[in-house]
Design a protein around this motif. Structure first.
Motif, PDB file in Angstrom:
ATOM      1  N   VAL B  90       0.825  -1.218   0.000  1.00  0.00           N
ATOM      2  CA  VAL B  90       0.000   0.000   0.000  1.00  0.00           C
ATOM      3  C   VAL B  90       0.861   1.271   0.000  1.00  0.00           C
ATOM      4  N   ARG B  91       2.048   1.188   0.548  1.00  0.00           N
ATOM      5  CA  ARG B  91       2.895   2.381   0.564  1.00  0.00           C
ATOM      6  C   ARG B  91       3.288   2.819  -0.846  1.00  0.00           C
ATOM      7  N   GLN B  92       3.296   1.867  -1.770  1.00  0.00           N
ATOM      8  CA  GLN B  92       3.625   2.226  -3.151  1.00  0.00           C
ATOM      9  C   GLN B  92       2.622   3.226  -3.722  1.00  0.00           C
ATOM     10  N   ASP B  93       1.419   3.251  -3.157  1.00  0.00           N
ATOM     11  CA  ASP B  93       0.376   4.153  -3.651  1.00  0.00           C
ATOM     12  C   ASP B  93       0.347   5.487  -2.905  1.00  0.00           C
ATOM     13  N   ILE B  94       1.220   5.640  -1.909  1.00  0.00           N
ATOM     14  CA  ILE B  94       1.195   6.849  -1.080  1.00  0.00           C
ATOM     15  C   ILE B  94       2.561   7.518  -1.151  1.00  0.00           C
ATOM     16  N   GLY B  95       2.648   8.613  -1.885  1.00  0.00           N
ATOM     17  CA  GLY B  95       3.921   9.327  -1.974  1.00  0.00           C
ATOM     18  C   GLY B  95       4.117  10.186  -0.741  1.00  0.00           C
ATOM     19  N   MET B  96       5.363  10.310  -0.303  1.00  0.00           N
ATOM     20  CA  MET B  96       5.580  11.174   0.857  1.00  0.00           C
ATOM     21  C   MET B  96       6.799  12.063   0.631  1.00  0.00           C
ATOM     22  N   VAL B  97       6.659  13.307   1.034  1.00  0.00           N
ATOM     23  CA  VAL B  97       7.759  14.263   0.921  1.00  0.00           C
ATOM     24  C   VAL B  97       8.059  14.785   2.318  1.00  0.00           C
ATOM     25  N   PHE B  98       9.334  14.766   2.678  1.00  0.00           N
ATOM     26  CA  PHE B  98       9.735  15.073   4.053  1.00  0.00           C
ATOM     27  C   PHE B  98      10.326  16.477   4.169  1.00  0.00           C
ATOM     28  N   MET B 168       6.567   6.699  -8.494  1.00  0.00           N
ATOM     29  CA  MET B 168       5.822   5.488  -8.120  1.00  0.00           C
ATOM     30  C   MET B 168       4.348   5.604  -8.510  1.00  0.00           C
ATOM     31  N   LYS B 169       3.992   6.686  -9.165  1.00  0.00           N
ATOM     32  CA  LYS B 169       2.606   6.932  -9.585  1.00  0.00           C
ATOM     33  C   LYS B 169       1.637   6.754  -8.417  1.00  0.00           C
ATOM     34  N   PRO B 170       1.844   7.535  -7.357  1.00  0.00           N
ATOM     35  CA  PRO B 170       1.009   7.354  -6.160  1.00  0.00           C
ATOM     36  C   PRO B 170      -0.413   7.866  -6.381  1.00  0.00           C
ATOM     37  N   LYS B 171      -1.315   7.377  -5.565  1.00  0.00           N
ATOM     38  CA  LYS B 171      -2.700   7.837  -5.624  1.00  0.00           C
ATOM     39  C   LYS B 171      -2.893   9.088  -4.778  1.00  0.00           C
ATOM     40  N   GLU B 200      -3.060  19.386 -11.638  1.00  0.00           N
ATOM     41  CA  GLU B 200      -3.239  18.073 -12.266  1.00  0.00           C
ATOM     42  C   GLU B 200      -4.168  17.181 -11.442  1.00  0.00           C
ATOM     43  N   HIS B 201      -4.768  17.750 -10.411  1.00  0.00           N
ATOM     44  CA  HIS B 201      -5.739  17.050  -9.569  1.00  0.00           C
ATOM     45  C   HIS B 201      -5.152  15.878  -8.797  1.00  0.00           C
ATOM     46  N   MET B 202      -3.906  16.031  -8.402  1.00  0.00           N
ATOM     47  CA  MET B 202      -3.327  15.042  -7.488  1.00  0.00           C
ATOM     48  C   MET B 202      -3.998  15.228  -6.123  1.00  0.00           C
ATOM     49  N   THR B 203      -4.354  14.127  -5.494  1.00  0.00           N
ATOM     50  CA  THR B 203      -4.886  14.200  -4.133  1.00  0.00           C
ATOM     51  C   THR B 203      -3.714  14.485  -3.194  1.00  0.00           C
ATOM     52  N   MET B 204      -3.836  15.522  -2.376  1.00  0.00           N
ATOM     53  CA  MET B 204      -2.696  15.886  -1.529  1.00  0.00           C
ATOM     54  C   MET B 204      -3.138  16.220  -0.104  1.00  0.00           C
ATOM     55  N   ILE B 205      -2.350  15.773   0.837  1.00  0.00           N
ATOM     56  CA  ILE B 205      -2.547  16.167   2.229  1.00  0.00           C
ATOM     57  C   ILE B 205      -1.257  16.849   2.665  1.00  0.00           C
ATOM     58  N   ILE B 206      -1.384  18.091   3.064  1.00  0.00           N
ATOM     59  CA  ILE B 206      -0.204  18.926   3.251  1.00  0.00           C
ATOM     60  C   ILE B 206      -0.146  19.460   4.679  1.00  0.00           C
ATOM     61  N   VAL B 207       0.879  19.081   5.396  1.00  0.00           N
ATOM     62  CA  VAL B 207       1.128  19.696   6.698  1.00  0.00           C
ATOM     63  C   VAL B 207       2.027  20.882   6.447  1.00  0.00           C
ATOM     64  N   THR B 208       1.612  22.054   6.847  1.00  0.00           N
ATOM     65  CA  THR B 208       2.392  23.240   6.489  1.00  0.00           C
ATOM     66  C   THR B 208       2.288  24.336   7.538  1.00  0.00           C
ATOM     67  N   HIS B 209       3.300  25.219   7.515  1.00  0.00           N
ATOM     68  CA  HIS B 209       3.273  26.424   8.331  1.00  0.00           C
ATOM     69  C   HIS B 209       2.967  27.642   7.473  1.00  0.00           C
ATOM     70  N   GLU B 210       2.841  27.400   6.168  1.00  0.00           N
ATOM     71  CA  GLU B 210       2.673  28.534   5.271  1.00  0.00           C
ATOM     72  C   GLU B 210       1.219  28.798   4.970  1.00  0.00           C
TER      73      GLU B 210
END
Lengths: 215, 257
Positions: B90-98, B168-171, B200-210
């Motif tokens: 399942v992680r292959q479908d979830i991209g993460m940026v640190f 990885m072409k994440p969802k 491009e309508h990527m589903t994104m969840i963003i933790v941010t201070h901005e």
């Protein structure tokens, strides 16, 4: 100082140096093997393996190498282990340095930033895939120098097999002192040859380290 | 495992709770994200927002509650071996940026991007290469393909990290304070890439201070404090007219005017 005497005996010392080198190489191979296995066990998910590795490290770092050599060579026959002095010396020294190398290798692996594992696992790599492709290549570079320190110690440590009559440098020096009564010259020659060996190995390790650092 | 009754939204978090001993860091959190939606999570440090994000891909598993992605429960309770295999899948479908990029320093940009697709998707070298070229073009770093990460600026590193995740072409993409470690002048180039993903309508969840970025890009904003979602809504409401005192206090300190 008796230069003539040195010139007469030094071929015997060269032969002995060769044995010291053989002993060092075999000990290093055995030590690296024990170190790699020990580090793997130390970081295993199985508590029993972690416990065995921790016990191995604390026993072999917590007792003198000389005692370990004596137990194997003199004590071994009592429990059915018959080894010649060279084999006993190599095994005892190798397993001893392996305990230090276990900690060196483990230290290099845990010093790789946690974020590296997280990034690899997040992409979908398994624990082992992340270890092999991301962590170990980075840890390998970091362990070259500290393993070099271990190897330096093990080369000097080979002198500890002199008391069980392995005809290496230190034993050879003692033997010639018995017949010549010239300890200064004999130990000086032995010491210089150790220095040459250690210098060459040290240069080799520094070269490996530089090569790993490029890029 | 498909479940057609429980999980309607694309990403669903149900009754999520997490505690370390007696310390509760997440308390009964519910969140639904539709496909193509962009959700920002804001809040003071220690509010649990990163923990929630990291629970989505099991980096910090929940103590209780459920995480679903497209009808598949991410945090299924399984025997260890099966759990490992399931999570790796399942992680292959979830991209993460640190926050700190976490690029692999021993690999080139190309190597960073192609490692997982080659290992996990069985791509040939040529296919993986084409993928790296494509993804780098997207983040505007085609000329850096053979560089090592140490030779890139922070902004460039983060763009490569995004390309690596996208390969990885994440969802869904998770961003954990992706611009917090960057010098101010490098933030914009990363924001631009994220905006482009939004288009491009990527589903994104963003933790941010901005807050400005959250206001301009996101469909929905969640304000978290002390392990709970205090308030959520569209950015227009959240930033101009929040109903909760805690939200107002936080925004007063963080909104640039």
């Amino acid at each position: 100082m008796d230069i003539d005497l040195i010139l007469r005996v030094y071929p015997f010392f060269l032969q002995a140096a060769w044995l010291t080198i053989e002993l060092s190489v075999l000990t290093a191979i055995l030590g690296l093997t024990c170190g790699a296995l020990g580090a793997a066990a130390r970081m295993s998910r199985l508590a029993i393996l972690r416990w065995i590795a921790a016990a191995y490290v604390s026993v072999f770092r917590g007792t003198p190498a000389l005692i370990q050599i004596f137990i194997l060579y003199f004590g071994g026959p009592q429990i059915g282990i018959q080894l010649d002095s060279f084999a006993a010396g190599t095994i005892a020294l190798g397993v001893n340095i392996g305990a230090y190398m276990t900690e060196t290798i483990r230290g290099a692996i845990v010093s790789v930033d946690r974020g590296q594992t997280e990034a690899a696992r997040t992409l979908g790599l398994s624990r082992w895939e992340a270890m092999r492709k991301v962590i170990l290549p980075q840890a390998a570079r970091m362990m070259i120098r500290p393993l070099g320190v271990n190897i330096n110690a093990l080369i000097k440590g080979t002198a500890l097999v002199a008391p069980i009559s392995v005809i290496e440098l230190t034993y050879t020096a003692q033997r010639f002192i018995g017949s010549t009564y010239k300890p200064f010259e004999m130990f000086l020659v032995a010491g210089l040859l150790y220095m040459v060996i250690i210098y060459v190995v040290g240069q080799g390790i520094a070269w490996l380290d530089r090569r790993a650092r490029i890029q | 495992m498909l479940d057609h009754t429980a999980a309607q939204a694309f990403v669903t978090i149900k009754n999520a709770a997490k505690s370390y001993g007696t310390l509760e860091v997440l308390k009964n959190i519910n969140l639904s994200v539709e496909r193509g939606q962009i959700v920002a999570i804001i809040g003071p440090s220690g509010s649990g927002k990163s923990t929630l994000l990291r629970a989505i891909n099991e980096l910090d598993p929940l103590t209780s509650g459920e995480v679903w992605l497209e009808g598949v429960q991410i945090n299924r309770k399984l025997p260890p071996r099966q759990y490992e295999a399931h999570v790796n899948q399942v992680r292959q479908d979830i991209g993460m940026v640190f926050q700190h990029f976490n690029l692999f320093p021993h690999l080139t940009v190309r190597g960073n991007i192609t490692l997982a697709p080659r290992m996990l998707k069985g791509l040939s070298e040529a296919q993986a290469n084409a993928l790296a070229v494509e993804q780098l073009a997207k983040v505007g770093l085609s000329d850096k393909i053979d560089e090592y990460p140490s030779r890139l600026s922070g902004g460039q590193k983060q763009r490569v990290a995004i390309a690596r995740a996208l390969a990885m072409k994440p969802k869904v993409m998770l961003f954990d304070e992706a611009t917090s470690a960057l010098d101010p002048e490098l933030v914009e180039e990363v924001n631009l890439v994220m905006k482009q993903l939004a288009e491009e309508h990527m589903t994104m969840i963003i933790v941010t201070h901005e807050m400005d970025f959250a206001a301009s890009v996101c469909d929905r904003v969640l304000f978290m404090d002390q392990g709970v979602v205090v308030e959520e809504g569209p950015p227009s409401v959240m930033f101009q007219n929040p109903t909760q005192e805690r939200t107002r206090n936080f925004l007063r300190k963080h909104l640039s005017r």
